[in-house]
Write an enzyme that holds these catalytic residues in place. Structure first.
Site, PDB file in Angstrom:
ATOM      1  N   LYS A   6       0.442  12.272   5.198  1.00 26.50           N
ATOM      2  CA  LYS A   6       0.394  11.442   6.115  1.00 26.50           C
ATOM      3  C   LYS A   6       1.208  10.358   5.272  1.00 26.50           C
ATOM      4  O   LYS A   6       2.112  10.167   5.810  1.00 26.50           O
ATOM      5  CB  LYS A   6      -1.220  10.987   6.925  1.00 26.50           C
ATOM      6  CG  LYS A   6      -0.564   9.265   7.441  1.00 26.50           C
ATOM      7  CD  LYS A   6      -2.463   8.712   7.496  1.00 26.50           C
ATOM      8  CE  LYS A   6      -2.641   8.889   7.014  1.00 26.50           C
ATOM      9  NZ  LYS A   6      -2.812   6.501   6.685  1.00 26.50           N
ATOM     10  N   LYS A  19       1.160  -0.995  -0.212  1.00 23.66           N
ATOM     11  CA  LYS A  19       0.135  -0.213   0.482  1.00 23.66           C
ATOM     12  C   LYS A  19       0.820   1.461   0.020  1.00 23.66           C
ATOM     13  O   LYS A  19       0.649   1.888  -0.873  1.00 23.66           O
ATOM     14  CB  LYS A  19      -1.231  -0.195   1.002  1.00 23.66           C
ATOM     15  CG  LYS A  19      -1.940   1.033   0.811  1.00 23.66           C
ATOM     16  CD  LYS A  19      -3.002   1.521   0.091  1.00 23.66           C
ATOM     17  CE  LYS A  19      -3.351   2.625   0.384  1.00 23.66           C
ATOM     18  NZ  LYS A  19      -4.678   2.634   1.233  1.00 23.66           N
TER      19      LYS A  19
END
Length: 304
Positions: A243, A175
């Site tokens: 993030k 991911k």
């Protein structure tokens, strides 16, 4: 399982609510929790049940799907006061969907497994529309027992489930590679369309041409319509990529791997968030560039 499993969904935001609705459509018993009363009402309208805490949602559940923003929220939902892990029976499975570092995924999995539960490291991709239609992509890893326990929920929420290994952390590694590319592509798309505006081009026409040309990308095709419409309602917020590219940067620094392009994209997202657009759609990078260049994109006409 001889019965239809019960599923807890913790985190009913733009992704989690659609995932919960997909689970309801699959005739699974769904209870959800979110700090937003509106989200809980939306789940009840869809046929699910509203819970008062993560533990309340997970009590007696066979599967818990945790769809929060980051590692800190994941840890609190799993192990904090009224957390999911304390409420689930042995042999139940946690599917952790937030984009977190591989090391954090391994740490959470170890703690979940010590409690007698199973863990799927299951970050997701596809956006809110695919969450609503049950067509998400899961980049997942975990034991065969964990996948077997999670299968009814995965089948309801996903169009594609990649089983990438038997160790938690592998899914999160895949991911984070995806997020490197996604963040860079969004930043490049926003730079390109704003550059086109600086050339006094019809940016709607630019969109039509580029989406039929070699310069196109999935992110250009998906995000630039937000810019053309001047609609920065957050399907995926700027802060998400601050993030996620931050995680990429941290890993690069720790492993001494150079990431010059990802680092440049990260700075654009940081600048956009610092300019007050952190909760807006990530295509707001285009607005930041337009403001710097003294340009007006659609929807900016009323801005100072």
């Amino acid at each position: 399982m001889s019965h239809l499993p019960s599923v807890a969904v913790v985190g009913l935001g733009s992704m989690g609510l659609g995932m919960a609705r997909s689970l309801v459509r699959a005739d699974l018993a769904v209870r959800g929790f979110d700090i937003s009363a509106d989200a809980l009402t939306a789940l009840e309208t869809a046929g699910g049940g509203a819970a008062k805490s993560p533990a309340d949602a997970a009590a007696g559940a066979d599967i818990a799907v945790v769809v929060v923003v980051n590692a800190a929220q994941t840890e609190t939902v799993l192990f904090g006061e009224n957390g999911v892990v304390s409420a689930m029976k042995p042999g139940s499975v946690v599917i952790a969907c937030a984009t977190i570092s591989p090391s954090e995924a391994k740490r959470f999995a170890a703690r979940v497994e010590q409690a007698g539960l199973l863990y799927v490291d299951g970050p997701i991709s596809g956006g809110s529309k695919k969450a609503e239609t049950g067509q998400l992509t899961f980049m997942a890893s975990g034991s065969s027992a964990a996948f077997a326990a999670a299968r009814p929920a995965l089948d309801a929420m996903a169009g594609t489930v990649y089983e990438l290994g038997d160790q938690p952390g592998i899914g999160s590694s895949f991911k984070i590679v995806n997020q490197l590319l996604a963040g860079v592509h969004i930043a490049a798309a926003c730079e390109a369309i704003t550059f086109a505006k600086s050339l006094d081009l019809d940016i709607s026409r630019v969109f039509d041409v580029i989406t039929k040309s070699a310069g196109n990308s999935w992110m250009f095709e998906n995000r630039i319509p937000h810019v053309l419409e001047g609609d920065y309602t957050p399907h995926s917020a700027v802060a998400i990529f601050t993030k996620d590219l931050g995680i990429v940067s941290d890993i690069g620094r720790q492993t001494k791997f150079p990431l010059p392009i990802a680092s440049a994209a990260l700075q654009l997202f940081i600048m956009t968030e610092a300019a007050g657009m952190g909760r807006d759609d990530d295509s707001s990078v285009a607005r930041l560039l337009a403001k710097i260049a003294g340009l007006k994109l659609p929807g900016m006409e009323e801005e100072d």
